[in-house]
Write an enzyme that holds these catalytic residues in place. Structure first.
Site, PDB file in Angstrom:
ATOM      1  CE  LYS A   1      -3.512  -2.474   1.907  1.00 44.88           C
ATOM      2  NZ  LYS A   1      -4.777  -2.869   3.047  1.00 44.88           N
TER       3      LYS A   1
ATOM      4  CD  GLN B   1      -3.345  -4.430   6.174  1.00 38.95           C
ATOM      5  OE1 GLN B   1      -3.712  -3.460   5.599  1.00 38.95           O
ATOM      6  NE2 GLN B   1      -3.536  -5.528   5.900  1.00 38.95           N
TER       7      GLN B   1
ATOM      8  CG  ASP C   1      -9.723  -0.897   4.218  1.00 41.87           C
ATOM      9  OD1 ASP C   1      -9.136  -1.069   3.190  1.00 41.87           O
ATOM     10  OD2 ASP C   1      -8.955  -0.971   5.263  1.00 41.87           O
TER      11      ASP C   1
HETATM   12  N1  GUN Z   1      -6.178  -7.264   6.003  1.00 41.20           N
HETATM   13  C1  GUN Z   1      -6.479  -8.029   4.905  1.00 41.20           C
HETATM   14  N2  GUN Z   1      -7.020  -7.256   3.692  1.00 41.20           N
HETATM   15  C2  GUN Z   1      -7.053  -5.835   4.143  1.00 41.20           C
HETATM   16  C3  GUN Z   1      -7.832  -4.828   3.812  1.00 41.20           C
HETATM   17  O1  GUN Z   1      -8.313  -4.865   2.350  1.00 41.20           O
HETATM   18  N3  GUN Z   1      -7.931  -3.889   4.304  1.00 41.20           N
HETATM   19  C4  GUN Z   1      -7.378  -3.816   5.858  1.00 41.20           C
HETATM   20  N4  GUN Z   1      -7.692  -2.658   6.403  1.00 41.20           N
HETATM   21  N5  GUN Z   1      -6.800  -4.957   6.358  1.00 41.20           N
HETATM   22  C5  GUN Z   1      -6.743  -6.088   5.660  1.00 41.20           C
END
Ligand code: GUN
Length: 296
Positions: free
Chosen positions: A59, A103, A126
């Site tokens: 990211k 996350q 998200d």
């Molecule tokens: N953990 C696994 N995939 C994701 C995601 O798309 N967003 C977040 N915040 N945590 C994750």
């Protein structure tokens, strides 16, 4: 003897995500030229789970590629829920941050729902909050749940018709299967069945699916006998499987038995390189939308 050769189209999420990123770069450059605020994404990471660190690194790399500002906020896995909530409040009120994510997974002593609901919906890039889940049925949504939006965008960019089609989504999770099913119904005008852990005989449904989507996180769950000839197969499952035979000691595996299922599919996503990069592209798009809405 006639030999059957099935050709399928590989749905290249990496390529589509790269296209989306180059579209975002154009918008960012335009904002820069006009002296407007550039998007700023904050990422909250609790603990030192290896997979989460890898995802977060992707990211951060994506933010750098498109010219977004970013801030990494790391906390030990001993942080209390109360302290984390206070921190979220702080980011909610920080005018420079346009969007942020927490996350997942979080340590067991922290409630994912309480944390998610603490995020301001207009900064929830998200798309995890109940507000943004509900916005799937809105005529003019600001932020869409990122992974489901990424899947819809893949289908759209590969000209895969959903209207009137029979779609089976295996996995009813609050963050993926459930919102995607709603999006396919509301925006895609598809007829959707959701299969979950209480569904008896999943195969009874999957063998009729024009589009079969799996979002469970169980490698090898979807075998060729569960798939209709010519079906579109989308694999959202991403499981980190460890073993000495893999480079770096692990490999990412989808839910779908790719080799066997691809012989029957018309379109299929790989893992990695299918839906995963699209989740990040959607996160960037949501952050850009949040920025444009806060600072037109
Ligand atoms: N953990 C696994 N995939 C994701 C995601 O798309 N967003 C977040 N915040 N945590 C994750």
């Amino acid at each position: 003897m006639a030999t059957e050769t099935t050709t399928y189209t590989l749905i290249d999420g990496k390529k589509v995500a790269a296209q989306i990123k180059s579209e975002i770069v154009e918008t960012v450059n335009k904002r820069k030229a006009e002296g407007k605020k550039l998007p700023h994404l904050a990422i909250i990471l609790v603990g030192d789970d290896g997979a989460s660190q890898t995802y977060v690194a992707h990211k951060v790399k994506a933010c750098k590629e498109v010219g977004f500002h970013y801030t990494m906020m790391r906390f030990a896995d001993t942080i209390s829920q109360e302290k984390l909530m206070k921190h979220i409040d702080h980011v909610n009120n920080d005018d420079d941050v346009d969007g942020f994510i927490v996350q997942l997974p979080l340590p067991d002593h922290i409630s994912v729902e309480k944390i998610t609901e603490k995020i301001r919906p207009d900064k929830d890039v998200d798309g995890f909050t109940n507000h943004n889940f509900g916005s799937i049925v809105s005529k003019n949504p600001l932020i869409m749940p990122a992974t489901p939006f990424g899947v819809m965008e893949l289908l759209r960019r590969y000209n895969i018709e959903t209207e009137g089609k029979y779609v089976v989504v295996v996995g009813a999770s609050r963050l993926t299967g459930a919102p995607l099913s709603m999006m396919l119904t509301e925006q895609g005008h598809a007829t959707v069945t959701i299969c979950h852990k209480y569904t008896q005989d999943i195969k009874k449904y999957t063998t009729h699916a024009d589009i079969l989507i799996s979002a469970v996180g169980k490698p090898g769950l979807i075998t060729a006998d569960m798939v209709k000839e010519g079906a579109v197969v989308i694999d959202i499952g991403t499981t980190r499987v460890e073993g000495p035979q893999f480079k770096n000691g692990f490999a990412l595996k989808g839910d779908v038995d790719f080799n066997a299922v691809s012989a029957k599919a018309s379109f299929i996503t790989p893992v990695p390189g299918g839906v995963g990069p699209m989740t990040i592209a959607s996160l960037l798009l949501n952050t850009l939308r949040a920025t444009e809405s806060r600072n037109p």
